[in-house]
Every structure is written in structure tokens, then in C-alpha cells.
Motif scaffolding. Sequence first.
Motif, short mmCIF file in Angstrom:
data_model
loop_
_atom_site.label_atom_id
_atom_site.label_comp_id
_atom_site.label_asym_id
_atom_site.label_seq_id
_atom_site.Cartn_x
_atom_site.Cartn_y
_atom_site.Cartn_z
N GLU A 1 -10.73 -13.11 12.47
CA GLU A 1 -11.04 -12.51 13.79
C GLU A 1 -12.52 -12.76 14.14
O GLU A 1 -13.22 -11.83 14.56
CB GLU A 1 -10.77 -11.00 13.77
CG GLU A 1 -9.38 -10.63 13.32
CD GLU A 1 -8.37 -10.58 14.45
OE1 GLU A 1 -8.74 -10.89 15.61
OE2 GLU A 1 -7.20 -10.26 14.16
N ARG B 1 4.20 1.04 2.08
CA ARG B 1 4.05 0.03 3.14
C ARG B 1 3.86 -1.35 2.55
O ARG B 1 3.05 -1.54 1.65
CB ARG B 1 2.83 0.42 3.97
CG ARG B 1 2.57 -0.50 5.12
CD ARG B 1 1.50 0.09 5.99
NE ARG B 1 1.91 1.40 6.49
CZ ARG B 1 1.37 1.99 7.55
NH1 ARG B 1 0.42 1.41 8.22
NH2 ARG B 1 1.78 3.18 7.94
N ALA C 1 2.40 -4.90 3.07
CA ALA C 1 1.48 -5.65 3.92
C ALA C 1 1.77 -7.14 3.86
O ALA C 1 1.65 -7.86 4.85
CB ALA C 1 0.04 -5.37 3.51
N ASN D 1 -1.81 -6.85 15.41
CA ASN D 1 -2.47 -5.88 14.55
C ASN D 1 -1.51 -5.42 13.46
O ASN D 1 -0.34 -5.15 13.73
CB ASN D 1 -2.91 -4.64 15.36
CG ASN D 1 -4.03 -4.96 16.33
OD1 ASN D 1 -3.98 -4.62 17.50
ND2 ASN D 1 -5.05 -5.64 15.85
N GLY D 2 -2.02 -5.37 12.23
CA GLY D 2 -1.19 -4.87 11.14
C GLY D 2 -0.25 -5.91 10.54
O GLY D 2 0.55 -5.59 9.65
N ALA D 3 -0.35 -7.17 10.96
CA ALA D 3 0.57 -8.22 10.47
C ALA D 3 0.34 -8.53 8.99
O ALA D 3 1.25 -8.99 8.30
CB ALA D 3 0.40 -9.49 11.29
N GLY D 4 -0.90 -8.32 8.53
CA GLY D 4 -1.22 -8.63 7.13
C GLY D 4 -2.29 -9.69 6.98
O GLY D 4 -2.59 -10.13 5.87
N LYS D 5 -2.94 -10.07 8.09
CA LYS D 5 -3.93 -11.15 8.06
C LYS D 5 -5.12 -10.80 7.16
O LYS D 5 -5.51 -11.58 6.29
CB LYS D 5 -4.43 -11.46 9.49
CG LYS D 5 -3.32 -11.78 10.48
CD LYS D 5 -3.85 -12.09 11.88
CE LYS D 5 -4.57 -10.96 12.57
NZ LYS D 5 -3.72 -9.78 12.91
N SER D 6 -5.68 -9.62 7.38
CA SER D 6 -6.86 -9.24 6.58
C SER D 6 -6.50 -9.07 5.11
O SER D 6 -7.26 -9.45 4.23
CB SER D 6 -7.49 -7.95 7.11
OG SER D 6 -7.98 -8.18 8.40
N THR D 7 -5.32 -8.52 4.86
CA THR D 7 -4.88 -8.37 3.47
C THR D 7 -4.78 -9.74 2.82
O THR D 7 -5.25 -9.94 1.69
CB THR D 7 -3.51 -7.65 3.42
OG1 THR D 7 -3.65 -6.37 4.04
CG2 THR D 7 -3.03 -7.48 1.99
N TYR E 1 0.89 -1.16 0.00
CA TYR E 1 0.00 0.00 0.00
C TYR E 1 0.93 1.21 0.00
O TYR E 1 1.50 1.53 1.04
CB TYR E 1 -0.89 0.02 1.24
CG TYR E 1 -1.85 -1.16 1.33
CD1 TYR E 1 -2.97 -1.23 0.51
CD2 TYR E 1 -1.64 -2.18 2.26
CE1 TYR E 1 -3.85 -2.30 0.60
CE2 TYR E 1 -2.52 -3.24 2.35
CZ TYR E 1 -3.63 -3.30 1.52
OH TYR E 1 -4.50 -4.35 1.62
N1 LIG Z 1 -6.29 -0.06 2.34
C1 LIG Z 1 -5.11 0.15 2.94
N2 LIG Z 1 -4.38 1.25 2.68
C2 LIG Z 1 -3.17 1.44 3.25
N3 LIG Z 1 -2.60 0.59 4.12
C3 LIG Z 1 -3.29 -0.51 4.44
C4 LIG Z 1 -4.58 -0.80 3.87
N4 LIG Z 1 -5.01 -1.98 4.37
C5 LIG Z 1 -4.04 -2.42 5.21
N5 LIG Z 1 -3.02 -1.55 5.25
C6 LIG Z 1 -1.76 -1.70 6.01
O1 LIG Z 1 -1.23 -2.97 5.68
C7 LIG Z 1 -0.71 -3.60 6.85
C8 LIG Z 1 -1.43 -4.92 7.07
O2 LIG Z 1 -2.79 -4.63 7.43
P1 LIG Z 1 -3.88 -5.77 7.66
O3 LIG Z 1 -5.18 -5.08 7.92
O4 LIG Z 1 -3.81 -6.74 6.58
O5 LIG Z 1 -3.34 -6.44 9.01
P2 LIG Z 1 -4.11 -7.36 10.07
O6 LIG Z 1 -3.12 -8.38 10.49
O7 LIG Z 1 -5.39 -7.82 9.51
O8 LIG Z 1 -4.39 -6.35 11.25
P3 LIG Z 1 -5.61 -6.32 12.32
O9 LIG Z 1 -5.38 -7.46 13.26
O10 LIG Z 1 -5.41 -4.99 12.97
O11 LIG Z 1 -6.89 -6.40 11.55
C9 LIG Z 1 -0.88 -2.63 7.98
O12 LIG Z 1 0.33 -1.91 8.10
C10 LIG Z 1 -1.99 -1.72 7.51
O13 LIG Z 1 -1.87 -0.43 8.08
#
Ligand SMILES: Nc1ncnc2c1ncn2[C@@H]1O[C@H](COP(=O)(O)OP(=O)(O)OP(=O)(O)O)[C@@H](O)[C@H]1O
Length: 237
Positions: A158, A14, A16, A36-42, A11
Motif C-alpha cells: 500500500e 480467523r 488470514a 481490506n482484510g484480504a491478507g495482503k499485510s499478513t 489469528y
Molecule cells: N494481529 C492480528 N490479530 C488478529 N487478527 C488479525 C491480525 N492481523 C490481521 N488480522 C486479520 O487477518 C485478516 C487479514 O488481515 P491483513 O491485515 O493481512 O489484510 P490486508 O489485506 O492487509 O488488509 P488492509 O488492506 O486493510 O491492510 C483480517 O481479517 C484481519 O482482521
Amino acid sequence: MLKIHGLTQRYGTRIALDALSLSIARGGFVVLLGPNGAGKSTLFQVLTGLFAADEGDVKVAGLSMRTDARRALAHIGVVFQQQSLDLDLSIARNLQFHAELQGLPSHVSRERIAFEAARFGLMADMQRSVRELSGGNRRKVELVRALLHRPDLLLMDEATVGLDPRSRRELLDGLQDEVRQRGVTVLWATHRVSEAEHADRVLVLHRGRLLANGSPAEVKAALGGATLEAAFLNATR
Ligand SMILES: Nc1ncnc2c1ncn2[C@@H]1O[C@H](COP(=O)(O)OP(=O)(O)OP(=O)(O)O)[C@@H](O)[C@H]1O
């Protein structure tokens, strides 16, 4: 069941997902553990075809998400972090609507909805609007919905956030049944170490990279710590 090769997603500047590669065999309860922010949702967004990653590929049951997404997605069921039911419709309508979207014949969908709803204790509430349900029951409806087309791979992002211990236990027990009875592969994303303690396998994700991959005991040993939680906190600080 699932093969991920060289998956990278940025992104802006950054990263992900950082050249992530892993594979998961059929069957079992696999926890994707990351802060949080590890990249799971991505990762889940790529796995469910919401967008294609910048680089790399995903194969589900041997089918590439880049070239064969429709057939690959037929193997996947998903419960996203954000609730996604229509609050004004009843449980029954929400489930029927999804079954129709999946193209299930009505006699099959009626039978499956009744079977799964009974299994998760939802039968008495089938005609109530989702708005009237507790958070735990809403999640169960989402899980039933994700199971209607009999996926081989179930993605749970989650899924227990906001649930009390009993609702969390019931949801987890239902999933364990799916794993045991139908050989489903569950990929369960969480930042709660307690949910990984009894997993068949734990994948630790941090800053888009895999830090460890194995049984809870193997992960604890690989990351170094008296407990899995200590090992996780130490490795992801
Ligand atoms: N649409 C976006 N635009 C910019 N950065 C993003 C976007 N989506 C995710 N990120 C960044 O990518 C990284 C991974 O985010 P992601 O949401 O995949 O993590 P996560 O493990 O699901 O976190 P959480 O447990 O907080 O949901 C983070 O640094 C987040 O800030």
C-alpha cells in the motif's frame, strides 16, 4: 523468483491466509490486489520473515524462509504500509544508517545513495530531516532505502496511500524503471484497482485465497465484468 506453497496463517479462529500457493517468475510488475482484510499485510509479514506462518513455506530465489531465512531475505527489499524512517535524522543519515546495517562498504553505499537519490529527485533535500519532507518524498526515501542492497524482489505494501497523483506517478515510474533496467520483480499490494490496470500480472486475493491470477485482461475475463474494477468488486463482495 518467489514460490509460495500451502501458506496458512490463523489469528484465533480467523484465517488470514488459507492454504495459499502461487509462484512468480523473475522480472515484472505484479500487483497483489485485495480488499481490506484480504491478507495482503499478513502475507508480506511472512515474506519478510517477521513471523513464520502456521503452515506452508515460502521460497525466495530457491531459498526457504523456514530454513534459510537470512539468505532468502538478502534478495528482498520492502516498503511497509506504515512509515518507518527516523523522522529526526536527515535523508542522508537514514540511508547511510540502513546501508551500514546491510553491511555495504562505504564507497558502494555513497555511490548508490547518490545514484538513487538523484533518480528520485531527492538530492536537494539530502540534509533535511525527514520530518520536514512531504509524504511523497518520504515514500521515495523509503523506496531508495529498499533498493540500496540491490534486491531482486521488491515488496511494496500500500505504498501510495496518502500520496497525491503526481507523487504516486513518480513512485510508480521509478519502479517501472527498476523492472525494465534491472529485471527486478515488484510485488505491489493494493486495494486500488487503478494501480492494477497496467500491471504485467494481477493476483486477486480475497479472504486469504487467490481468486484470479493473470494479466489484467485475463483476470477481468476470469472474474467476469465489463471492467477490471467491476470484476474485482463483483468477486470480492
Ligand atoms: N494481529 C492480528 N490479530 C488478529 N487478527 C488479525 C491480525 N492481523 C490481521 N488480522 C486479520 O487477518 C485478516 C487479514 O488481515 P491483513 O491485515 O493481512 O489484510 P490486508 O489485506 O492487509 O488488509 P488492509 O488492506 O486493510 O491492510 C483480517 O481479517 C484481519 O482482521
